[in-house]
Design a protein around this motif. Structure first.
Motif, short mmCIF file in Angstrom:
data_model
loop_
_atom_site.label_atom_id
_atom_site.label_comp_id
_atom_site.label_asym_id
_atom_site.label_seq_id
_atom_site.Cartn_x
_atom_site.Cartn_y
_atom_site.Cartn_z
N ASP A 105 0.90 -1.43 -0.06
CA ASP A 105 -0.04 -0.26 -0.07
C ASP A 105 0.84 1.34 0.05
O ASP A 105 1.02 1.79 1.12
CB ASP A 105 -0.88 -0.06 1.20
CG ASP A 105 -1.89 1.21 1.27
OD1 ASP A 105 -1.97 1.78 0.44
OD2 ASP A 105 -2.57 1.18 2.36
N LEU A 106 1.57 1.65 -1.19
CA LEU A 106 2.40 2.57 -1.36
C LEU A 106 1.56 3.99 -0.69
O LEU A 106 2.33 4.67 0.04
CB LEU A 106 2.88 2.85 -2.76
CG LEU A 106 3.80 3.90 -2.90
CD1 LEU A 106 5.09 3.87 -2.18
CD2 LEU A 106 4.29 4.13 -4.55
N THR A 107 0.60 4.15 -1.44
CA THR A 107 -0.10 5.62 -1.03
C THR A 107 -0.27 5.49 0.29
O THR A 107 -0.05 6.59 1.31
CB THR A 107 -1.28 5.78 -2.04
OG1 THR A 107 -0.99 5.78 -3.33
CG2 THR A 107 -2.07 7.32 -1.58
N GLY A 108 -1.09 4.67 1.03
CA GLY A 108 -1.21 4.55 2.26
C GLY A 108 -0.11 4.82 3.43
O GLY A 108 -0.08 5.54 4.51
N THR A 109 1.14 3.96 2.86
CA THR A 109 2.05 4.12 3.87
C THR A 109 2.85 5.38 3.76
O THR A 109 3.28 6.02 4.94
CB THR A 109 3.07 2.91 3.74
OG1 THR A 109 3.57 2.86 2.27
CG2 THR A 109 2.56 1.54 4.04
N GLN A 110 2.69 6.13 2.56
CA GLN A 110 3.48 7.38 2.62
C GLN A 110 2.69 8.36 3.18
O GLN A 110 3.08 9.26 3.61
CB GLN A 110 3.57 7.60 1.17
CG GLN A 110 4.99 6.83 0.16
CD GLN A 110 5.14 7.26 -1.04
OE1 GLN A 110 4.17 7.72 -1.63
NE2 GLN A 110 6.19 7.19 -1.43
N ARG A 111 1.31 8.11 3.14
CA ARG A 111 0.58 9.18 3.98
C ARG A 111 0.79 9.09 5.45
O ARG A 111 0.61 10.07 6.14
CB ARG A 111 -1.03 8.86 3.37
CG ARG A 111 -1.28 9.77 2.21
CD ARG A 111 -2.66 9.30 1.54
NE ARG A 111 -3.17 10.04 0.55
CZ ARG A 111 -4.12 9.89 -0.15
NH1 ARG A 111 -5.22 8.97 0.32
NH2 ARG A 111 -4.38 10.42 -1.38
#
Length: 345
Positions: A147-153
């Motif tokens: 979950d790239l977007t979730g972890t970066q957020r």
């Protein structure tokens, strides 16, 4: 320091060494992508080399946050290696904050060495911290991230909490009416948020379900507060030869660390005397600093802080035990938490 055993017999100290060995190659590889002048400052800060870039092998730090990420992944049913990007990212964010903290607090030493700003200057140290922060988000962008977007957020939101907590810490230095609740709220942002994020990111890289991820996040948040309380106590009563950091710097700077705020709000004779001492316009002399330490002890603040840290630790361990996590990693997280909350360095 007493050895704290995990479920499979590994001590908490062994777990920190294991995490350091796992995370260091990825951390070095990430730092190696920085421009040479910035890389040199970062390498000094991490203890890898001297100010000229020659290998040094100095103390690189505890690696607590990477250890939490790696063990959380295992406790959620994944492999520690899968969470290495998370471990590197939280270590980069942590060290960004240390580089900036040392400048803001004017601290001369960290990990038994001069701080980066003392060696390279204030502005270069700040810029090196900025570079580590920018790098942290990049290292999460790997093919194995579920979950790239979730972890970066998640990481970006945590940095916002960290910055808000640090700002609150600075603002509270100028106030005389800080409450215990405000002080704890500041620590939730300044310290606890990143420990909570370390656990949650590790769980995310393991593909953990929502309940397990939230339990690990809650465990990390409570551990983070207990960890900050221990840090505040060490800042006053720690041995610089052991901690590698100056003692009494917070008192000289009139920082509102938790023991100080507890004493100021205690309504004891010692607490009222400390109020008068903290409101004096001139910098505290060394005899006044020593007297402040005596007043803190007489107010009962150290005992209150220790008891509150133990309550937070117990709450965190209850969360850990109720989440259906995998052993031995769950037991190892508990062992690590006990060491972090009761440490002497």
């Amino acid at each position: 320091m007493a050895m704290t055993q995990g479920a499979d017999g590994r001590s908490a100290e062994e777990l920190l060494s294991w995490a350091r060995e796992l995370v260091d190659p990825g951390l070095r590889a990430a730092v190696d992508t920085l421009p040479a002048p910035v890389r040199r400052i970062a390498g000094w800060h991490f203890g890898w080399w001297d100010e000229h870039g020659r290998p040094a092998g100095a103390d690189p730090g505890k690696a607590l946050r990477p250890a939490l990420a790696l063990l959380s992944a295992q406790a959620a049913g994944g492999a520690a290696e899968a969470a290495l990007p998370a471990a590197v990212a939280v270590e980069l964010v942590h060290n960004f904050s240390l580089l900036h903290d040392d400048v803001m607090d004017g601290d001369d030493t960290r990990r038994h060495r001069p701080t980066a700003w003392r060696v390279f200057g204030v502005s270069p140290a700040i810029l090196a911290g900025d570079a580590l922060l920018a790098l942290a988000g990049d290292v999460l962008a790997v093919p194995g991230n579920p979950d790239l977007t979730g972890t970066q957020r998640m990481l970006a939101g945590t940095v916002q909490q960290l910055v808000a907590g640090q700002l609150a810490d600075l603002v509270m230095e100028e106030r005389h009416d800080v409450t215990v609740r405000e002080c704890l709220g500041m620590a939730e942002g300044k310290t606890a948020a990143l420990l909570a994020c370390s656990c949650a990111l590790g769980a995310a890289f393991a593909g953990a379900d929502r309940d397990r991820a939230e339990a690990l996040r809650g465990f990390g948040a409570r551990l983070g507060l207990a960890f900050q309380i221990a840090d505040d106590l060490l800042g006053i009563w720690g041995d610089p030869a052991v901690t590698g950091k100056p003692v009494h710097a917070d008192l000289r700077n009139r920082k509102k660390s938790l023991p100080v705020v507890v004493a100021l709000r205690s309504e004891t004779t010692a607490g009222r005397e400390l109020v008068d001492l903290y409101r004096r316009p001139a910098p505290l002399t060394e005899p006044e600093v020593r007297h402040a330490v005596e007043l803190l002890e007489r107010s009962g603040a150290p005992a209150w802080c220790t008891d509150h840290a133990e309550t937070l630790l117990a709450d965190g361990l209850r969360l850990l035990g109720s989440a259906g996590l995998h052993d031995p990693a769950a037991g190892e997280l508990a062992a690590l938490a006990r060491l972090a909350a009761r440490r002497d360095r």
